[in-house]
Scaffold this motif. Structure first.
Motif, PDB file in Angstrom:
ATOM      1  N   HIS A   1       0.950  -1.348   0.025  1.00  0.00           N
ATOM      2  CA  HIS A   1      -0.069   0.162   0.001  1.00  0.00           C
ATOM      3  C   HIS A   1       0.812   1.241  -0.162  1.00  0.00           C
ATOM      4  O   HIS A   1       0.598   2.213  -0.909  1.00  0.00           O
ATOM      5  CB  HIS A   1      -0.799   0.177   1.285  1.00  0.00           C
ATOM      6  CG  HIS A   1      -1.833   1.223   1.397  1.00  0.00           C
ATOM      7  ND1 HIS A   1      -2.596   1.750   0.440  1.00  0.00           N
ATOM      8  CD2 HIS A   1      -1.562   2.275   2.333  1.00  0.00           C
ATOM      9  CE1 HIS A   1      -3.367   2.784   0.723  1.00  0.00           C
ATOM     10  NE2 HIS A   1      -2.496   3.179   1.884  1.00  0.00           N
ATOM     11  N   GLU A   2       2.050   1.245   0.651  1.00  0.00           N
ATOM     12  CA  GLU A   2       2.603   2.520   0.794  1.00  0.00           C
ATOM     13  C   GLU A   2       3.680   2.806  -0.640  1.00  0.00           C
ATOM     14  O   GLU A   2       3.734   3.745  -1.148  1.00  0.00           O
ATOM     15  CB  GLU A   2       3.952   2.184   1.905  1.00  0.00           C
ATOM     16  CG  GLU A   2       3.405   2.455   3.345  1.00  0.00           C
ATOM     17  CD  GLU A   2       2.657   1.181   3.989  1.00  0.00           C
ATOM     18  OE1 GLU A   2       2.472   0.320   3.273  1.00  0.00           O
ATOM     19  OE2 GLU A   2       2.634   1.301   4.902  1.00  0.00           O
ATOM     20  N   PHE A   3       3.938   1.755  -1.239  1.00  0.00           N
ATOM     21  CA  PHE A   3       4.445   1.863  -2.541  1.00  0.00           C
ATOM     22  C   PHE A   3       3.343   2.294  -3.496  1.00  0.00           C
ATOM     23  O   PHE A   3       3.728   3.112  -4.352  1.00  0.00           O
ATOM     24  CB  PHE A   3       5.050   0.280  -2.962  1.00  0.00           C
ATOM     25  CG  PHE A   3       6.521   0.005  -2.491  1.00  0.00           C
ATOM     26  CD1 PHE A   3       7.595   0.929  -2.851  1.00  0.00           C
ATOM     27  CD2 PHE A   3       6.484  -0.798  -1.301  1.00  0.00           C
ATOM     28  CE1 PHE A   3       8.676   0.394  -2.318  1.00  0.00           C
ATOM     29  CE2 PHE A   3       7.895  -1.222  -1.317  1.00  0.00           C
ATOM     30  CZ  PHE A   3       8.729  -0.615  -1.513  1.00  0.00           C
ATOM     31  N   GLU A   4       2.175   1.927  -3.399  1.00  0.00           N
ATOM     32  CA  GLU A   4       1.044   2.371  -4.446  1.00  0.00           C
ATOM     33  C   GLU A   4       0.995   3.844  -4.147  1.00  0.00           C
ATOM     34  O   GLU A   4       0.655   4.847  -5.082  1.00  0.00           O
ATOM     35  CB  GLU A   4      -0.098   1.751  -4.126  1.00  0.00           C
ATOM     36  CG  GLU A   4      -1.180   1.907  -4.990  1.00  0.00           C
ATOM     37  CD  GLU A   4      -0.884   1.977  -6.629  1.00  0.00           C
ATOM     38  OE1 GLU A   4      -1.858   2.595  -7.272  1.00  0.00           O
ATOM     39  OE2 GLU A   4      -0.226   0.972  -6.657  1.00  0.00           O
ATOM     40  N   GLU A   5       0.962   4.316  -2.821  1.00  0.00           N
ATOM     41  CA  GLU A   5       0.698   5.775  -2.447  1.00  0.00           C
ATOM     42  C   GLU A   5       2.029   6.691  -3.084  1.00  0.00           C
ATOM     43  O   GLU A   5       1.700   7.640  -3.459  1.00  0.00           O
ATOM     44  CB  GLU A   5       0.379   5.933  -1.079  1.00  0.00           C
ATOM     45  CG  GLU A   5      -0.666   5.335  -0.408  1.00  0.00           C
ATOM     46  CD  GLU A   5      -1.880   6.200  -0.934  1.00  0.00           C
ATOM     47  OE1 GLU A   5      -2.056   7.226  -1.236  1.00  0.00           O
ATOM     48  OE2 GLU A   5      -2.743   5.230  -1.454  1.00  0.00           O
ATOM     49  N   LEU A   6       3.417   6.075  -3.135  1.00  0.00           N
ATOM     50  CA  LEU A   6       4.369   6.810  -3.487  1.00  0.00           C
ATOM     51  C   LEU A   6       4.222   6.913  -4.956  1.00  0.00           C
ATOM     52  O   LEU A   6       4.517   7.720  -5.942  1.00  0.00           O
ATOM     53  CB  LEU A   6       5.638   6.052  -3.128  1.00  0.00           C
ATOM     54  CG  LEU A   6       6.198   6.012  -1.705  1.00  0.00           C
ATOM     55  CD1 LEU A   6       7.360   5.148  -1.480  1.00  0.00           C
ATOM     56  CD2 LEU A   6       6.345   7.543  -1.407  1.00  0.00           C
ATOM     57  N   ASN A   7       3.810   5.673  -5.642  1.00  0.00           N
ATOM     58  CA  ASN A   7       3.511   5.758  -6.978  1.00  0.00           C
ATOM     59  C   ASN A   7       2.655   6.777  -7.493  1.00  0.00           C
ATOM     60  O   ASN A   7       2.607   7.532  -8.430  1.00  0.00           O
ATOM     61  CB  ASN A   7       3.127   4.303  -7.532  1.00  0.00           C
ATOM     62  CG  ASN A   7       3.069   3.969  -8.972  1.00  0.00           C
ATOM     63  OD1 ASN A   7       3.957   4.581  -9.753  1.00  0.00           O
ATOM     64  ND2 ASN A   7       2.198   3.448  -9.580  1.00  0.00           N
ATOM     65  N   LYS A   8       1.421   6.871  -6.878  1.00  0.00           N
ATOM     66  CA  LYS A   8       0.315   7.880  -7.175  1.00  0.00           C
ATOM     67  C   LYS A   8       0.796   9.321  -7.030  1.00  0.00           C
ATOM     68  O   LYS A   8       0.688   9.941  -7.869  1.00  0.00           O
ATOM     69  CB  LYS A   8      -0.588   7.797  -6.254  1.00  0.00           C
ATOM     70  CG  LYS A   8      -1.561   6.460  -6.601  1.00  0.00           C
ATOM     71  CD  LYS A   8      -2.802   6.564  -5.318  1.00  0.00           C
ATOM     72  CE  LYS A   8      -3.690   5.087  -5.724  1.00  0.00           C
ATOM     73  NZ  LYS A   8      -4.720   4.968  -4.944  1.00  0.00           N
ATOM     74  N   LEU A   9       1.669   9.752  -6.034  1.00  0.00           N
ATOM     75  CA  LEU A   9       2.292  10.866  -5.725  1.00  0.00           C
ATOM     76  C   LEU A   9       3.410  11.260  -6.970  1.00  0.00           C
ATOM     77  O   LEU A   9       3.426  12.269  -7.451  1.00  0.00           O
ATOM     78  CB  LEU A   9       2.950  11.017  -4.458  1.00  0.00           C
ATOM     79  CG  LEU A   9       3.518  12.442  -4.029  1.00  0.00           C
ATOM     80  CD1 LEU A   9       2.764  13.488  -4.256  1.00  0.00           C
ATOM     81  CD2 LEU A   9       4.450  12.209  -2.631  1.00  0.00           C
TER      82      LEU A   9
END
Length: 206
Positions: A41-49
């Motif tokens: 989930h944390e990686f997905e949030e970084l990817n979105k940003l």
């Protein structure tokens, strides 16, 4: 290229967002050793940003390079987005200051008003014109099915890993001031070529 420096307001916005991204990466680095649960989930949030920062910057440069030469930038970007989502390859040259007709070959004259639906129709797989490139001047599709010049090298390296459309986009940009939009049939990735360089606009959809 001229006037490449980001305006102060966009530059400040990028600085804030990049700092936020760096802070989130630092937190994730610390949590990698500490967390027992999944960190996807944390990686997905970084990817979105990161995608948000990239898209904001890409939008600015598209406006900078295209708006003085066509009032149909939104039409072009909408068509590229639709083609990207369908994985339909595309090659679109937008004339700027200098003529480019003498640099391309075998085009079929259209002289049709630019529209998203027409661009999508031309690049629909199976259309006899879909493998060639389109030339656009202001609000008009001048011709389709054009063969653009290609070159063998990009940044000093052989272009063997680049697809035919990307090599053609770079090749035409090396010998003209045109801006060439290209959509990858394999990944859906949208890029543009200008002055011999290839710039990603949107990541692939794989």
């Amino acid at each position: 290229m001229t006037n490449e420096r980001l305006p102060s307001d966009i530059s400040r916005e990028m600085e804030v967002q990049l700092e936020h991204l760096q802070n989130n990466i630092a937190k994730l680095q610390l949590s990698v050793k500490e967390k027992d649960c999944c960190i996807l989930h944390e990686f997905e949030e970084l990817n979105k940003l990161f995608k948000h920062i990239h898209n904001r910057t890409a939008t600015y440069y598209l406006q900078l390079y295209l708006e003085p030469y066509t009032e149909f930038m939104d039409t072009l970007t909408t068509a590229c987005q639709q083609l990207s989502e369908k994985r339909h390859g595309a090659l679109i040259a937008v004339k700027r200051e200098n003529p480019i007709e003498s640099l391309v070959h075998s085009g079929i004259p259209l002289h049709a008003k630019l529209s998203s639906s027409l661009l999508e129709a031309v690049f629909y797989p199976g259309n006899p014109l879909h493998d060639g490139g389109i030339i656009i001047e202001k609000d008009t599709i001048i011709s389709a099915g054009n063969i653009f010049p290609t070159s063998l090298y990009y940044n000093g390296k052989e272009k063997e890993k680049l697809g035919t459309r990307h090599r053609a986009a770079i090749g035409l940009s090396e010998v003209s001031d045109a801006m060439i939009l290209v959509v990858s049939e394999e990944t859906g990735r949208i890029s543009f070529a200008l002055e011999g360089n290839l710039y990603p606009i949107q990541p692939g959809l794989s």
